[in-house]
Design an enzyme around this catalytic site. Structure first.
Site, mmCIF file in Angstrom:
data_model
loop_
_atom_site.group_PDB
_atom_site.id
_atom_site.type_symbol
_atom_site.label_atom_id
_atom_site.label_comp_id
_atom_site.label_asym_id
_atom_site.label_seq_id
_atom_site.Cartn_x
_atom_site.Cartn_y
_atom_site.Cartn_z
ATOM 1 N N GLY A 199 0.838 -1.203 0.000
ATOM 2 C CA GLY A 199 0.000 0.000 0.000
ATOM 3 C C GLY A 199 0.869 1.248 0.000
ATOM 4 O O GLY A 199 1.598 1.493 0.959
ATOM 5 N N ASP A 244 0.614 7.441 6.347
ATOM 6 C CA ASP A 244 -0.548 7.964 7.083
ATOM 7 C C ASP A 244 -0.389 7.881 8.591
ATOM 8 O O ASP A 244 -1.337 8.114 9.334
ATOM 9 C CB ASP A 244 -1.824 7.220 6.657
ATOM 10 C CG ASP A 244 -1.817 5.758 7.090
ATOM 11 O OD1 ASP A 244 -0.727 5.232 7.410
ATOM 12 O OD2 ASP A 244 -2.894 5.135 7.120
ATOM 13 N N LYS A 245 0.811 7.553 9.062
ATOM 14 C CA LYS A 245 1.048 7.371 10.508
ATOM 15 C C LYS A 245 -0.068 6.514 11.095
ATOM 16 O O LYS A 245 -0.530 6.713 12.205
ATOM 17 C CB LYS A 245 1.140 8.719 11.215
ATOM 18 C CG LYS A 245 2.237 9.599 10.630
ATOM 19 C CD LYS A 245 2.574 10.771 11.506
ATOM 20 C CE LYS A 245 3.799 11.492 10.985
ATOM 21 N NZ LYS A 245 3.565 12.206 9.715
HETATM 22 N N1 SAH Z 1 -2.740 2.292 7.359
HETATM 23 C C1 SAH Z 1 -1.967 1.718 6.318
HETATM 24 C C2 SAH Z 1 -0.521 1.580 6.721
HETATM 25 C C3 SAH Z 1 0.384 1.813 5.567
HETATM 26 S S1 SAH Z 1 2.019 1.210 5.822
HETATM 27 C C4 SAH Z 1 -2.565 0.384 5.910
HETATM 28 O O1 SAH Z 1 -3.736 0.125 6.240
HETATM 29 O O2 SAH Z 1 -1.913 -0.407 5.230
HETATM 30 C C5 SAH Z 1 2.520 1.055 4.151
HETATM 31 C C6 SAH Z 1 2.378 -0.323 3.540
HETATM 32 O O3 SAH Z 1 3.502 -1.146 3.908
HETATM 33 C C7 SAH Z 1 1.178 -1.091 3.931
HETATM 34 O O4 SAH Z 1 0.022 -0.762 3.212
HETATM 35 C C8 SAH Z 1 1.618 -2.526 3.661
HETATM 36 O O5 SAH Z 1 1.427 -2.890 2.310
HETATM 37 C C9 SAH Z 1 3.098 -2.500 3.971
HETATM 38 N N2 SAH Z 1 3.359 -2.995 5.340
HETATM 39 C C10 SAH Z 1 3.778 -2.271 6.391
HETATM 40 N N3 SAH Z 1 3.921 -3.073 7.473
HETATM 41 C C11 SAH Z 1 3.585 -4.311 7.081
HETATM 42 C C12 SAH Z 1 3.539 -5.588 7.731
HETATM 43 N N4 SAH Z 1 3.869 -5.730 8.998
HETATM 44 N N5 SAH Z 1 3.140 -6.667 7.019
HETATM 45 C C13 SAH Z 1 2.802 -6.541 5.721
HETATM 46 N N6 SAH Z 1 2.828 -5.370 5.060
HETATM 47 C C14 SAH Z 1 3.216 -4.281 5.721
#
Ligand code: SAH
Length: 346
Positions: free
Chosen positions: A256, A260-261
């Site tokens: 994604g 967006d913190k």
């Molecule tokens: N509120 C957002 C957060 C975005 S973080 C959401 O609902 O996704 C940016 C992107 O990094 C996420 O959309 C995801 O695709 C990836 N990401 C971050 N941490 C992750 C995790 N622990 N496992 C899988 N994908 C992750």
């Protein structure tokens, strides 16, 4: 010029043209032109011989240039003359340097024996070929990524949920992603999808050459771009109940593209569910000692994919991809920043 004359001259300027540009109206002599009163019946009056064509099209009566306008005009002319002189000087210098280099080269060749000359020529040819080969290899490596069996989509459809600053930060993270991929041991076929929104705009501003990057550029959704592979799509989202164990070449992983913190909870999980595509979270809990959330930035998520494909070891991959600060520490905004630019997602 008396104060009254000055006022009269000012009144003659086009309405609203406080910053009067003399070159627009009169370029050949120290006069300004005065437009006739509207409805005065057009031109009728004799034109001053020095009037420009533009002025001639706009029927006008000549009035002397104000002192300030004359000064401005003189300054502009002096500046233009200086610029021209500098350019000519630079051109002459370049020419001279070129001539000298050619003469020195000819003298050097002249002083050589036939054998030395042949050796020198062969060396130059070899160097030229080496440079060309290196350039070709670098280009081939970049485009080779597009044929990689491993694919990752960066979903850039969240522009409307980000502030301008966050979109800019997202664009910056995309440059990190691209750069990391070009250097990776196992490069990915990267898709940038949803480029027709705010993130695409921000990316164009920050990296105008991004259209030439070796990634698949898609204006619309990955659902259109990869319509035939919908069953292979796996949305990576920290909120999924499924934990990923390995990256498979026949699956397409979606990250994604949002900063967006974590204001938008479950955003990507809900999107995947609504679109009927599979989802999974990265196995962070078992392989990274992290307190706080387990949400990474976009480029950290991508770095984990790249590191895992190379090292085939989640512990080592996480260690390489996630900054030490973020490990076993409360997440702060500083985490995930590269060179202090990209912002954290949570
Ligand atoms: N509120 C957002 C957060 C975005 S973080 C959401 O609902 O996704 C940016 C992107 O990094 C996420 O959309 C995801 O695709 C990836 N990401 C971050 N941490 C992750 C995790 N622990 N496992 C899988 N994908 C992750």
């Amino acid at each position: 010029m008396s104060a009254d004359e000055k006022n009269e001259a000012a009144a003659a300027l086009p309405e609203g043209d406080g910053e009067f540009t003399p070159t627009l109206w009169s370029v050949t002599g120290p006069t300004e032109t005065k437009r006739p009163e509207p409805g005065s019946g057009g031109d009728g009056n004799a034109r001053a011989p020095h009037e420009t064509k533009a002025a001639a099209d706009e029927p006008a009566e000549a009035v002397p240039l104000s002192k300030n306008a004359r000064k401005r005009l003189a300054k502009q002319e002096a500046w233009a003359a200086k610029k021209k002189a500098r350019k000519e000087e630079e051109k002459a210098l370049k020419q001279q340097k070129g001539d000298e280099a050619r003469a020195a080269f000819a003298a050097k060749m002249e002083a050589m024996t036939d054998a030395e000359r042949a050796e020198y020529e062969a060396e130059r040819k070899a160097n030229r070929e080496k440079r060309m080969k290196e350039a070709e290899e670098a280009k081939a490596k970049k485009t080779e990524a597009l044929r990689s069996p491993y694919s990752v989509v960066l979903d850039l459809e969240f522009g409307d949920l980000m502030t301008e600053k966050e979109s800019r930060s997202m664009a910056k993270q995309l440059t990190y992603c691209y750069s990391a991929n070009t250097k990776a041991a196992v490069p990915l076929c990267l898709y940038f999808t949803g480029l027709d929104g705010e993130v695409g705009e921000a990316l164009l501003k920050s990296s105008p050459g991004y259209k030439n990057w070796a990634v698949r550029h898609e204006e619309g959704s990955y659902l259109d771009a990869l319509a035939e592979r919908k069953g292979d799509l796996v949305y990576l989202t920290a909120d999924s109940e499924h934990e990923l164990t390995e990256f498979k070449p026949n699956e397409v992983y979606i990250i994604g593209g949002i900063v967006d913190k974590n204001r938008h909870k479950n955003l990507t999980l809900n999107k995947a569910n609504e679109q009927g595509i599979r989802h999974a979270r990265l196995p962070i809990r078992d392989h990274l000692k992290m307190t706080g959330t387990h949400i990474l930035t976009v480029n950290q998520a991508l770095d984990i994919v790249l590191a895992q494909l190379e090292l085939k070891d989640w512990d080592k991959a996480m260690e390489r991809a996630v900054p030490v600060r973020k490990q076993a520490k409360e997440c702060t905004e500083e985490d995930g920043k590269k060179e202090g630019d990209a912002e954290l997602s949570e």
